[in-house]
Design an enzyme around this catalytic site. Sequence first.
Site, PDB file in Angstrom:
ATOM      1  N   ASP A  51       5.067   6.312  -8.364  1.00  0.00           N
ATOM      2  CA  ASP A  51       4.350   6.109  -7.104  1.00  0.00           C
ATOM      3  C   ASP A  51       5.252   5.577  -6.000  1.00  0.00           C
ATOM      4  O   ASP A  51       6.322   5.026  -6.256  1.00  0.00           O
ATOM      5  CB  ASP A  51       3.223   5.082  -7.301  1.00  0.00           C
ATOM      6  N   ASP A  52       4.733   5.703  -4.781  1.00  0.00           N
ATOM      7  CA  ASP A  52       5.234   4.997  -3.582  1.00  0.00           C
ATOM      8  C   ASP A  52       6.519   5.554  -2.991  1.00  0.00           C
ATOM      9  O   ASP A  52       7.006   5.057  -1.991  1.00  0.00           O
ATOM     10  CB  ASP A  52       5.434   3.490  -3.848  1.00  0.00           C
ATOM     11  N   HIS A  99      -0.288  10.235  -2.555  1.00  0.00           N
ATOM     12  CA  HIS A  99      -0.590   8.805  -2.717  1.00  0.00           C
ATOM     13  C   HIS A  99      -0.971   8.208  -1.364  1.00  0.00           C
ATOM     14  O   HIS A  99      -0.677   7.054  -1.094  1.00  0.00           O
ATOM     15  CB  HIS A  99       0.632   8.114  -3.321  1.00  0.00           C
ATOM     16  N   HIS A 137      -0.275   4.332   2.400  1.00  0.00           N
ATOM     17  CA  HIS A 137      -0.617   3.434   1.310  1.00  0.00           C
ATOM     18  C   HIS A 137      -1.781   2.530   1.705  1.00  0.00           C
ATOM     19  O   HIS A 137      -1.787   1.315   1.473  1.00  0.00           O
ATOM     20  CB  HIS A 137       0.588   2.593   0.879  1.00  0.00           C
ATOM     21  N   HIS A 149       7.242   3.206 -10.600  1.00  0.00           N
ATOM     22  CA  HIS A 149       7.496   3.376  -9.172  1.00  0.00           C
ATOM     23  C   HIS A 149       8.955   3.794  -8.989  1.00  0.00           C
ATOM     24  O   HIS A 149       9.855   3.091  -9.463  1.00  0.00           O
ATOM     25  CB  HIS A 149       7.202   2.079  -8.419  1.00  0.00           C
TER      26      HIS A 149
HETATM   27 NI    NI Z   1       1.189   2.570  -4.706  1.00  0.00          NI
END
Ligand code: NI
Length: 507
Positions: free
Chosen positions: A317-318, A368, A372, A458
């Site tokens: 993620d991210d 995603h 955020h 991540h």
């Molecule tokens: Ni996230």
Amino acid sequence: MKSDYMRKKFIFKTICFIIMICLLIVIEKKIKHSNFITTLHRTDNKEQGDVLHYDAAAKQDASQFSVSLSGFYFDNPTETRQIGRPVSITDSNSNMFYSVNYPEIGIAHIDEVLRNDVQEELSKFCSGASGYIADNDSMRIGLTVDYCAYLTGDSILSVVYNIIYDSPEYTNPLQTVRTHTFLLCTGKEIGISTLLSGDYLQYLSDSVTGYLASDPELSLTMNDSAYSEKYEPDEINFKNFAFSKSGLTLYFDPYTIAPGEFGIISVPINAQDIMPFIIYDPFKESNIPYTPPAETAPPVIQSEIDPSKPMVALTFDDGPRGESTNRILDVLENYNCHATFFVVGTNLSKYPDTVKRAAAMNCDIGNHSFGHAKLSTLNKKGIKAQFSKTNDILKKYINKKAKFVRTPYGQTGNILKHVNFPVILWNVDTLDWKTLNAKKVIKAATKDIEDGDIILMHDIYNSTAEAVETIVPKLLSQGFQIVSISELFKYRDVTPKKHKVYFNLKP
Ligand code: NI
């Protein structure tokens, strides 16, 4: 006539061949024999054999001994150099001198550790010395490295380096002690906790206290907490130690547990006193044969996915990021695996090449959100925009939109009705963002993993990228196939549904 010639030629060739074979056998026997003699000589060398090892071996079948320890060097063993072949590197000029001594044991990976340690010291010294100009001969700077090597039983090797820096700037030469202890049956370097158990740290601490107290001058320094905390019962305080047949010796650099004028302090502890704490008994005449560490198995590279076999999905993620994401992609590429990257829209324009590379490698690019955002704070329009904006950018960079969504913070509930995608969450959380510790991430992502798990990481952390370098080969060697989310659905024969949350896809 012709056949007669052929026959003679054949006989001649055969004789030549037989002679060659005989020669080879004789040469091989000679080599074996000479090894055997050397070993026996060592074994019988009683006046230098003030080493338990030799006594132990003498009781045994000499040929077995030559098998178990024939790989090691024993050049003129002495009380303090019981094993190894001494190697010296020396040089001197008008500005500096050095004399660096270390042992070669005869086992490549042990020798590498021992050699690397002193060579690092030497290059540190040389780079420091390069700018130095001495006024006269007595102003030269110097490095001396000397060693002791102890063999205990036939299973523990301890090497103690004494490192001395000379410089006209110092009133006294600067001394450091550094030790290495190896278990010979595995060739591995070990810490003191491998050998001792129970309340040994307290015992070591008490032994140091007792040693200092018994010396009239040293005992005066014992009330200084700056010194006494360096022999508190903590493993880090006892990192310099050596086993020898007389027992365990702890070493402390000058200025650690007493003022510098006392130099290196070594605290001996008798073999019988340390015995109650010993897990691995180095004093036992065990004759564990040396077995070289197993060759590391060639890495398992993922081939065609077999739907009947276990599979897991690594999800990141991210991102994207530059270095850390690319490092992860390198690993996936090397092992021919696909993962899923749930990207944040605002990062895409910063690292378009990374997301393009991931997509080109057939990794899944998931959505995603754009910023955020905490979706529960947004209305329907806001939620939809979070995903549509990111998908528009993806369309621009990789020519396709994301099919899956991961809601920021893994939010579910009411917001789901506005999320027009299958929502992929996870059932294995590595907490990589929290620990930032590759070891812990590796453990979380490889321990108790089951078929169909979705693992959360991540890709924005280097610690995670470092962990992935181990996680991927480890999972593959555990028999898992590493798949993207779309592959997971495909091979599990599940059609992902909009607004629905998936935590894993167990068979
Ligand atoms: Ni996230």
